[in-house]
Design an enzyme around this catalytic site. Structure first.
Site, PDB file in Angstrom:
ATOM      1  N   TYR A  29       0.846  -1.189   0.000  1.00 38.29           N
ATOM      2  CA  TYR A  29       0.000   0.000   0.000  1.00 38.29           C
ATOM      3  C   TYR A  29       0.883   1.241   0.000  1.00 38.29           C
ATOM      4  CZ  TYR A  29      -3.174   3.637   1.604  1.00 38.29           C
ATOM      5  OH  TYR A  29      -3.895   4.800   1.705  1.00 38.29           O
ATOM      6  N   ASP A  77      -0.239  15.393   6.197  1.00 37.57           N
ATOM      7  CA  ASP A  77      -1.271  14.801   5.336  1.00 37.57           C
ATOM      8  C   ASP A  77      -2.490  15.723   5.282  1.00 37.57           C
ATOM      9  OD1 ASP A  77      -2.663  13.054   3.743  1.00 37.57           O
ATOM     10  OD2 ASP A  77      -3.231  11.705   5.374  1.00 37.57           O
ATOM     11  N   ASP A 120      -3.021   5.472  -2.428  1.00 36.10           N
ATOM     12  CA  ASP A 120      -3.876   6.574  -1.998  1.00 36.10           C
ATOM     13  C   ASP A 120      -3.965   7.591  -3.136  1.00 36.10           C
ATOM     14  OD1 ASP A 120      -5.138   8.662  -0.686  1.00 36.10           O
ATOM     15  OD2 ASP A 120      -3.839   8.589   1.077  1.00 36.10           O
ATOM     16  N   ASP A 137      -6.234  10.276  -2.595  1.00 34.54           N
ATOM     17  CA  ASP A 137      -6.910  11.385  -1.907  1.00 34.54           C
ATOM     18  C   ASP A 137      -8.346  11.558  -2.409  1.00 34.54           C
ATOM     19  OD1 ASP A 137      -4.715  12.032  -0.222  1.00 34.54           O
ATOM     20  OD2 ASP A 137      -3.725  12.994  -1.912  1.00 34.54           O
ATOM     21  N   HIS A 173      -7.670   4.396  -4.076  1.00 34.81           N
ATOM     22  CA  HIS A 173      -8.907   4.767  -3.379  1.00 34.81           C
ATOM     23  C   HIS A 173      -9.109   6.277  -3.458  1.00 34.81           C
ATOM     24  CE1 HIS A 173      -6.930   6.229   0.331  1.00 34.81           C
ATOM     25  NE2 HIS A 173      -6.224   5.096   0.389  1.00 34.81           N
ATOM     26  N   GLU A 219     -11.713   9.418  -1.951  1.00 36.06           N
ATOM     27  CA  GLU A 219     -12.550   9.683  -0.785  1.00 36.06           C
ATOM     28  C   GLU A 219     -13.529  10.832  -1.007  1.00 36.06           C
ATOM     29  OE1 GLU A 219      -9.363  12.251   1.820  1.00 36.06           O
ATOM     30  OE2 GLU A 219      -8.829  10.277   1.049  1.00 36.06           O
ATOM     31  N   CYS A 241      -5.983  13.752   7.055  1.00 38.04           N
ATOM     32  CA  CYS A 241      -5.927  12.355   7.463  1.00 38.04           C
ATOM     33  C   CYS A 241      -7.256  11.946   8.076  1.00 38.04           C
ATOM     34  CB  CYS A 241      -4.793  12.156   8.472  1.00 38.04           C
ATOM     35  SG  CYS A 241      -4.830  10.549   9.303  1.00 38.04           S
ATOM     36  N   ARG A 288     -13.633   5.352  -0.809  1.00 44.19           N
ATOM     37  CA  ARG A 288     -13.449   5.634   0.616  1.00 44.19           C
ATOM     38  C   ARG A 288     -14.422   6.715   1.068  1.00 44.19           C
ATOM     39  NH1 ARG A 288      -7.838   7.870   3.469  1.00 44.19           N
ATOM     40  NH2 ARG A 288      -8.843   9.390   4.842  1.00 44.19           N
ATOM     41  N   GLU A 294     -13.787   4.660   6.393  1.00 40.49           N
ATOM     42  CA  GLU A 294     -12.659   5.112   7.202  1.00 40.49           C
ATOM     43  C   GLU A 294     -13.060   5.343   8.655  1.00 40.49           C
ATOM     44  OE1 GLU A 294      -9.806   5.083   8.030  1.00 40.49           O
ATOM     45  OE2 GLU A 294      -8.638   6.758   7.209  1.00 40.49           O
ATOM     46  N   ASN A 310      -8.662  -0.050   7.399  1.00 39.88           N
ATOM     47  CA  ASN A 310      -7.455   0.742   7.575  1.00 39.88           C
ATOM     48  C   ASN A 310      -7.023   0.660   9.028  1.00 39.88           C
ATOM     49  OD1 ASN A 310      -5.378   2.585   7.250  1.00 39.88           O
ATOM     50  ND2 ASN A 310      -6.705   4.378   7.344  1.00 39.88           N
TER      51      ASN A 310
END
Length: 292
Positions: free
Chosen positions: A39, A53, A80, A82, A107, A109, A117, A152, A182, A204
């Protein structure tokens, strides 16, 4: 076989555990350890560039890092991406950029941009219609049918658990290959995600985060399809660096590294044997031809 296909084949054997890394050194270590996937952590990538982040790192920087990692190893890389870095147009480009670099999946989100984060406070969530539209756009942009679009949702902390489940199911209905709820906050919430979401689910595992600490076996028994541990190596490296530097400062002498390997052994971990072959491989035919 594409990396996405390799990842999907691994999922058929059971839940995939993917430790996180932010560079090729960590990726090669994960591969040596015998895991089935890697990952690429967004938080770790941001940290490697000197940022928190907070959505400060650009899509290009993220995709380039994911591509470097994917090229360095044989394992599939889940990365990731974002928020997809904008609206549906940006999401389409994001998918294309990651896919062309050999990444197995990403992913995306439902936070507003710039994001934070998922285990921090103060997140802003976009409307459901905007989120679902971006997932549809991401799915449409795939050229490899095995490239994974993981949806996500960070809405648990802001809008509640029921809304998070609703959004996960809406994303699956829109064509997402996997749902990523998440930061469920209790053991019951965590266990119920795969029961309530109508598709494969990602867990996660963040050390000292909002989600209860679970082992790989415990997550597998809850029927998660993928477990990521994004910050494990990053935090380990920070601790090891601080300890080594403190010892150097105190004793004035090079401390014994945890690995305690020679320079050549270190280079071997990063493919030296392959590159050493190239030193003479292309000279021998020319030498033989000249002799004839």
């Amino acid at each position: 076989m594409s990396k996405g296909k390799i990842f999907r084949e691994a999922m058929k054997r059971g839940m995939v555990a993917a430790p996180g890394c932010y560079d090729c050194v960590g990726a090669r270590a994960i591969e040596r350890a015998g895991f089935d996937a890697v990952y690429m952590t967004g938080a770790g990538t941001a940290a490697s560039l000197g940022y928190p982040d907070y959505g400060i790192v650009t899509m290009t920087e993220m995709a380039e890092n994911a591509g470097r990692i994917a090229r360095a190893i044989k394992l599939p890389v889940i990365a990731d991406a974002d928020t997809g870095y904008g609206n549906e147009l940006n999401v389409i480009r994001t998918v294309r950029e990651y896919e062309m670099r050999g990444v197995a999946g990403i992913h995306i989100e439902d936070q507003d941009f710039p994001k934070k984060c998922g285990h921090l406070e103060g997140k802003v969530i976009v409307p459901l219609d905007d989120y679902v539209a971006k997932i549809r756009a991401a799915v449409s942009a795939k050229t490899d049918p095995d490239f994974l679009i993981i949806a996500r949702t960070d809405s648990r902390a802001v809008l509640g658990y029921e809304e998070a489940i609703r959004r996960a199911n809406a994303a699956i209905e829109a064509g997402a290959d996997m749902a990523f709820v998440e930061a469920p906050q209790t053991l019951e919430e965590t266990a119920n995600v795969p029961k309530l979401v109508k598709g494969p689910c990602l867990l996660n595992m963040v050390w000292r985060g909002k989600t209860p600490d679970l082992s790989i076996d415990e997550a597998a028994k809850m029927s998660y399809a993928l477990m990521i541990l994004p910050g494990m190596l990053t935090r380990t490296i920070v601790g090891a660096c601080d300890a080594a530097l403190a010892e150097l400062k105190a004793k004035g002498r090079h401390p014994v590294p945890s690995s305690d390997i020679t320079p050549q052994q270190g280079f071997n971990l990063n493919g030296a044997a392959e590159w050493d072959r190239y030193r003479t491989a292309f000279r021998e035919p020319a030498t033989k031809q000249a002799a004839e």
